[in-house]
Design a protein around this motif. Sequence first.
Motif, PDB file in Angstrom:
ATOM      1  N   UNK A 110       0.819  -1.227   0.000  1.00  0.00           N
ATOM      2  CA  UNK A 110       0.000   0.000   0.000  1.00  0.00           C
ATOM      3  C   UNK A 110       0.842   1.262   0.000  1.00  0.00           C
ATOM      4  N   UNK A 111       1.828   1.305   0.884  1.00  0.00           N
ATOM      5  CA  UNK A 111       2.655   2.532   0.969  1.00  0.00           C
ATOM      6  C   UNK A 111       3.465   2.726  -0.310  1.00  0.00           C
ATOM      7  N   UNK A 112       3.943   1.621  -0.861  1.00  0.00           N
ATOM      8  CA  UNK A 112       4.705   1.730  -2.116  1.00  0.00           C
ATOM      9  C   UNK A 112       3.849   2.387  -3.195  1.00  0.00           C
ATOM     10  N   UNK A 113       2.621   1.907  -3.253  1.00  0.00           N
ATOM     11  CA  UNK A 113       1.670   2.422  -4.239  1.00  0.00           C
ATOM     12  C   UNK A 113       1.366   3.905  -4.005  1.00  0.00           C
ATOM     13  N   UNK A 114       1.068   4.247  -2.750  1.00  0.00           N
ATOM     14  CA  UNK A 114       0.566   5.578  -2.434  1.00  0.00           C
ATOM     15  C   UNK A 114       1.662   6.639  -2.300  1.00  0.00           C
ATOM     16  N   UNK A 115       2.758   6.278  -1.652  1.00  0.00           N
ATOM     17  CA  UNK A 115       3.791   7.294  -1.346  1.00  0.00           C
ATOM     18  C   UNK A 115       5.146   6.984  -1.981  1.00  0.00           C
TER      19      UNK A 115
END
Length: 719
Positions: A110-115
């Motif tokens: 998720x974090x890779x995708x978002x930030x």
Amino acid sequence: MTEFRYANVEREMKMYGFDRMVKSTCRGCHGGCGVYVYVKDGKVAKIQGDPDHPINHGTLCSKGLAAAEIAYHPDRLLYPVKRVGPKGSGRWERITWDEALDTIADRINNYREKYGPESIVFGYGTGRENEAVIYRIANLLGSPNVLTAGHFCYGPRICTSIITCGTNPIIDYENGPKCIIMWGNNVTISNPDCYKGEPFSVALSRGAKLIVVDPRLTRPAARADIWLQLRPGTDAALALGMLNVIVNEKLYDKEFVENYTFGWDEFVKRVNEYPLEKVEKITWVPKEKIQAAARLFATTRPGAIQWGVAIEQQINCADNDRLLMFLMGLTGNIDAQGGQVLYKTPPIVNVGQFGAHAMLPREQAAKRLGGDRFRLAARFAIINPKSVWDAIIEEKPYPVKMLFFISSNPVVTRDNAKEVYKALEKVEFMAVADFFITPTAELADIVLPAATWLEMDYIGDFWKRHGYILARRKVVQIGECRSDHEMLNDLAHRIGQGQFWWDSFEGGLDYILEPMGMKWRDFKEMDYVRGEVRYKKYKEFGFSTPTRKFELYSTTLEKMGYDPLPQHREVPESPVSTPELNKEYPYILITGARQPGFFHTENRQVKWLRGLHRDPIVQIHPDTAAKEGIKEGDWVVIESPRGKIKQRAALFPGIDPRVVAAQHGWWFPEKKESNHGWDESNVNILTDNAYEGCDPAIGATNIRALLCKIYPYKDGGLK
Ligand SMILES: Nc1nc2c(c(=O)[nH]1)N[C@H]1C(S)=C(S)[C@@H](COP(=O)(O)OP(=O)(O)OC[C@H]3O[C@@H](n4cnc5c(=O)[nH]c(N)nc54)[C@H](O)[C@@H]3O)O[C@H]1N2
Ligand SMILES: Nc1nc2c(c(=O)[nH]1)N[C@H]1C(S)=C(S)[C@@H](COP(=O)(O)OP(=O)(O)OC[C@H]3O[C@@H](n4cnc5c(=O)[nH]c(N)nc54)[C@H](O)[C@@H]3O)O[C@H]1N2
Ligand code: SF4
Ligand SMILES: [Mo]
């Protein structure tokens, strides 16, 4: 001889009814000691030094001997847990490995995708031999941010030696150095990195001369021919003073200087800026002593410098390291028999290659936190911790959303602990892998139970520069604990990196050994493999630097926009640089001298080792104690501009009355409330992490020399 040893092992087995003996390699510190581990009824029953082992020759320290007590400790975390109360509440619930790793993988995805992948920071502390797997997973993910202790510990020795002479020069104790300088180090207690105390002690017993550079009278200092009791943090000035003597009295190795160094003339000019009168004023060391030490070292060959971390935890970190290398080089001791050798590791996939640094895309590497400021650090994938806390707290230059600490306790080991705590409280998601729930783990969302060295197969010491690789064999399984390399191998499959990893980590071990044409199953039948040993290789190949010379004038630093020559920078907080502050805080505080039974924050829950050091201790001179109304054993407050802590006073005439020395690493596993008293005696409440006080090239924080006051503790005195 070996047969005789085995007869002893058999006798031991019979006498005590042990079921089996497994030869392995300890890693209770940075590791390396060969051991016999005896097992009874499926449990480790006894640990003994392997007398045939090339690293420890049968000796073990207290931590190695206590390894079973650590592994079977009742507080040991035996299965993954997730936090069910607020951070620091101490409320945990058991979960399965699948749930734990799936949760961590989901967050990463998720974090890779978002930030972006740079919002995920992996971390470890000191060398635990897991760095290669941690860098591998981070680099393949595309995160340039792996937070280590490398900015102020050992990393600087590696970077600066690579740019000066190609690799880290290691003392050839086997061939008997005749003069040793122990500089900011106490190997007989710390056994750090590529060294153990035993060969050092043997060299002294064989008559080697000893010079010790330390603000405290350590045991080796008490045995030394010359003890240079310097003002903390002035090592560069002292080294420049010694080099001044060696240059002007022409005590250097002329052939080496003429043929193999780069930048001699500029270097001589710089050295001449440090006449001994000036150096004496800066360092508090009488000039006659500096002269005597320089002459003794330059004229007694072979010689070597047993250097330590104290010279690195300073604003002058990188230059200190370089200056000590210059002392080695100019006295003809680099790559010399009995001197300091550029050893070759056996042909394996090394830590850098395994760490897949080459796979990190350039544009991601350019996002490395603090990389613009600390450019030498960034080149070697090292980051300064404050840049991570800032990215969490202020979200600058971009937000960091997730931390995954695998073997680190930063709440107690990183400077400006209050800021660390604040960042860890704020970060959105944190996972920790550890043996115990530490003050850092208390702030995590998930804690994974890590295996100790007794519970894993691995290639020991493959990151070191002494030229050996060692077999560590799994002896037992405890609970559901897994080694860091196994858990990361598993996690890597869950975040889409499967093709770069293995079905089980034995495949990873085979991969490391592949260039030797060997598999793990072959290697584990051996105890160790040593690389080829040859001296003065530079005569054939030159040095592995941009100029192929030993660089006194660093072309790499010059290109990065730094002074290519070493200099003395004044300590950021000191009687000289902040005289006004010094009126309020009259003493120089040094922190962190090692204790035999502890490894940083480790082992305080282990009864036998805690028995060796029950309470945190601060050493002060008897005159200072008298002046401040302090008696032996009193609890005292130590206060710096950052905060207050308490430790117990030990009166010690072997320290300058203007200096006090506090221990680091203290928390209290027994204090279940108040997050184990993480801020009561933790010396990093006092240390600073301001960027301006850091080494400009490598980002080392200055935790060895700061200002403090000290006075008797009264109830409530830390408020
Ligand atoms: N003031 C001050 N601060 C210092 C220092 C100082 O001299 N003065 N020294 C600094 C130095 S040189 C360093 S290197 C840092 C060290 O800093 P850290 O490495 O953060 O310190 P440790 O207390 O060793 O934390 C390691 C944690 O990892 C766990 N652990 C041990 N082995 C393993 C393993 O194999 N796997 C996993 N998953 N966990 C493991 C331990 O239980 C422990 O909780 O501290 C630094 N802090
Ligand atoms: N038992 C045990 N062993 C350890 C560790 C541990 O925590 N416990 N930690 C491990 C780690 S990660 C490391 S980095 C190593 C470090 O181990 P060493 O390199 O041996 O360093 P220290 O023992 O921290 O400090 C050595 C000496 O530096 C002196 N010193 C303090 N300030 C200065 C200064 O400004 N200049 C000079 N010249 N000397 C100064 C101290 O008085 C101390 O006697 O030990 C490793 N081994
Ligand atoms: S020095 Fe390190 S490797 Fe050796 S016995 Fe002690 S803890 Fe183990
Ligand atoms: Mo360290």
